[in-house]
Motif scaffolding. Sequence first.
Motif, PDB file in Angstrom:
ATOM      1  N   GLU A 160      49.471  64.603  52.394  1.00  7.84           N
ATOM      2  CA  GLU A 160      50.291  63.644  53.147  1.00  7.84           C
ATOM      3  C   GLU A 160      49.402  62.586  53.810  1.00  7.84           C
ATOM      4  O   GLU A 160      49.695  61.393  53.752  1.00  7.84           O
ATOM      5  CB  GLU A 160      51.121  64.395  54.198  1.00  7.84           C
ATOM      6  CG  GLU A 160      52.008  63.516  55.017  1.00  7.84           C
ATOM      7  CD  GLU A 160      53.417  63.387  54.475  1.00  7.84           C
ATOM      8  OE1 GLU A 160      54.206  62.727  55.139  1.00  7.84           O
ATOM      9  OE2 GLU A 160      53.724  63.942  53.409  1.00  7.84           O
TER      10      GLU A 160
ATOM     11  N   CYS B  77      55.770  59.528  51.685  1.00  5.31           N
ATOM     12  CA  CYS B  77      55.557  60.476  52.778  1.00  5.31           C
ATOM     13  C   CYS B  77      56.876  60.951  53.382  1.00  5.31           C
ATOM     14  O   CYS B  77      57.754  60.135  53.689  1.00  5.31           O
ATOM     15  CB  CYS B  77      54.710  59.838  53.872  1.00  5.31           C
ATOM     16  SG  CYS B  77      53.098  59.323  53.288  1.00  5.31           S
ATOM     17  N   ARG B  78      56.959  62.229  53.585  1.00  6.93           N
ATOM     18  CA  ARG B  78      58.170  62.806  54.172  1.00  6.93           C
ATOM     19  C   ARG B  78      58.372  62.357  55.612  1.00  6.93           C
ATOM     20  O   ARG B  78      59.489  62.124  56.042  1.00  6.93           O
ATOM     21  CB  ARG B  78      58.111  64.330  54.130  1.00  6.93           C
ATOM     22  CG  ARG B  78      58.257  64.906  52.743  1.00  6.93           C
ATOM     23  CD  ARG B  78      58.200  66.401  52.787  1.00  6.93           C
ATOM     24  NE  ARG B  78      56.834  66.779  53.204  1.00  6.93           N
ATOM     25  CZ  ARG B  78      56.455  67.990  53.527  1.00  6.93           C
ATOM     26  NH1 ARG B  78      57.322  68.953  53.516  1.00  6.93           N
ATOM     27  NH2 ARG B  78      55.211  68.241  53.863  1.00  6.93           N
ATOM     28  N   TYR B  79      57.311  62.273  56.360  1.00  5.62           N
ATOM     29  CA  TYR B  79      57.403  61.966  57.784  1.00  5.62           C
ATOM     30  C   TYR B  79      56.936  60.539  58.058  1.00  5.62           C
ATOM     31  O   TYR B  79      56.224  60.279  59.013  1.00  5.62           O
ATOM     32  CB  TYR B  79      56.566  62.967  58.584  1.00  5.62           C
ATOM     33  CG  TYR B  79      56.917  64.387  58.265  1.00  5.62           C
ATOM     34  CD1 TYR B  79      58.142  64.926  58.660  1.00  5.62           C
ATOM     35  CD2 TYR B  79      56.051  65.196  57.527  1.00  5.62           C
ATOM     36  CE1 TYR B  79      58.493  66.225  58.341  1.00  5.62           C
ATOM     37  CE2 TYR B  79      56.392  66.499  57.214  1.00  5.62           C
ATOM     38  CZ  TYR B  79      57.609  67.011  57.620  1.00  5.62           C
ATOM     39  OH  TYR B  79      57.951  68.291  57.305  1.00  5.62           O
ATOM     40  N   TYR B  80      57.383  59.612  57.218  1.00  2.00           N
ATOM     41  CA  TYR B  80      56.893  58.242  57.308  1.00  2.00           C
ATOM     42  C   TYR B  80      57.214  57.571  58.638  1.00  2.00           C
ATOM     43  O   TYR B  80      56.464  56.719  59.091  1.00  2.00           O
ATOM     44  CB  TYR B  80      57.413  57.392  56.146  1.00  2.00           C
ATOM     45  CG  TYR B  80      58.869  57.012  56.256  1.00  2.00           C
ATOM     46  CD1 TYR B  80      59.238  55.839  56.875  1.00  2.00           C
ATOM     47  CD2 TYR B  80      59.868  57.839  55.734  1.00  2.00           C
ATOM     48  CE1 TYR B  80      60.563  55.481  56.968  1.00  2.00           C
ATOM     49  CE2 TYR B  80      61.179  57.491  55.832  1.00  2.00           C
ATOM     50  CZ  TYR B  80      61.540  56.308  56.457  1.00  2.00           C
ATOM     51  OH  TYR B  80      62.849  55.962  56.561  1.00  2.00           O
ATOM     52  N   THR B  81      58.312  57.937  59.299  1.00  2.00           N
ATOM     53  CA  THR B  81      58.686  57.260  60.543  1.00  2.00           C
ATOM     54  C   THR B  81      57.620  57.429  61.621  1.00  2.00           C
ATOM     55  O   THR B  81      57.373  56.508  62.400  1.00  2.00           O
ATOM     56  CB  THR B  81      60.054  57.736  61.071  1.00  2.00           C
ATOM     57  OG1 THR B  81      60.031  59.152  61.197  1.00  2.00           O
ATOM     58  CG2 THR B  81      61.176  57.314  60.153  1.00  2.00           C
ATOM     59  N   GLU B  82      56.982  58.573  61.654  1.00  2.00           N
ATOM     60  CA  GLU B  82      55.911  58.790  62.632  1.00  2.00           C
ATOM     61  C   GLU B  82      54.750  57.834  62.369  1.00  2.00           C
ATOM     62  O   GLU B  82      54.177  57.270  63.300  1.00  2.00           O
ATOM     63  CB  GLU B  82      55.415  60.241  62.572  1.00  2.00           C
ATOM     64  CG  GLU B  82      56.471  61.254  62.951  1.00  2.00           C
ATOM     65  CD  GLU B  82      56.031  62.680  62.663  1.00  2.00           C
ATOM     66  OE1 GLU B  82      54.819  62.959  62.745  1.00  2.00           O
ATOM     67  OE2 GLU B  82      56.911  63.500  62.361  1.00  2.00           O
TER      68      GLU B  82
END
Length: 192
Positions: free
Chosen positions: A27, A68-73
Motif C-alpha cells: 500500500e 489504494c484502499r485507504y486513499y482518503t487518509e
Amino acid sequence: MGEGKDWAALQCEKIILGKEFWQKATELCKVHEPLVRVLRLVDGDEKPTMSFIYEAIDRAKLAIKRDCRYYTEYWKIIETRWSFQLHQDLHAARYFLNPQFQYGVISSNEMIREVMDGLKKVITRLEPNMDAQVKATNQLLLFRDKQETFGTPLVQRAWKQSNPVEWWIIHGSCAPELQKIAVKSQPYEDEE
C-alpha cells in the motif's frame, strides 16, 4: 546471542513474515510511486511551470485513489500540503487555460471544481469590468467544448506544438475577453 536478542529477532521475524506487514508495505509503495513521479518532474533538468506540476499532482492523486484502499487518509495529507504551500488560484487558471491540459488530459470532478473556482477568481482579479468578466466566463464553454474556431483541425493540432501564450494570441480571437485573461495569466517559457 542473548535471550533478549533471540526474542527480539523472533518478534521481527513474526512481523516481517506476517501477511499484514506486506499488505501495508505494498500500500505504501502504491502511495509513494505517484508522488515520486511528481518529485522527479519538479527535480528534473527542465523546470516545469506550475500548471504542469498542478496536472502531475492531480494524476498522482487519481493513481493513489485507484490503487489504494485507504486513499482518503493519504489525500488529506497531500491536500493539506498542496493547499497551504503550493496551490494558488493563478495556478488553477493557468492549468485550465493551457490547451495542452484542457484538450489532452482528463481531470477528476473534484479537481474541475477547484480549478473553476480559482479560474473565476483570477478572471475577477485580472478583468475589472463586470461585463467583460461575464463574457470571459461565458467564453470558457467555447474553449472547453472546442466550439467555433477552437474546434478546427488546425487549432486542435496546434495546441500540441505551441506555447500556451502564443497559442492564445494566434487562435483565441473567437473569445477575445477570455483570450485577454489567458494571455495575462499564462507564463512565458522563461517565467516561473
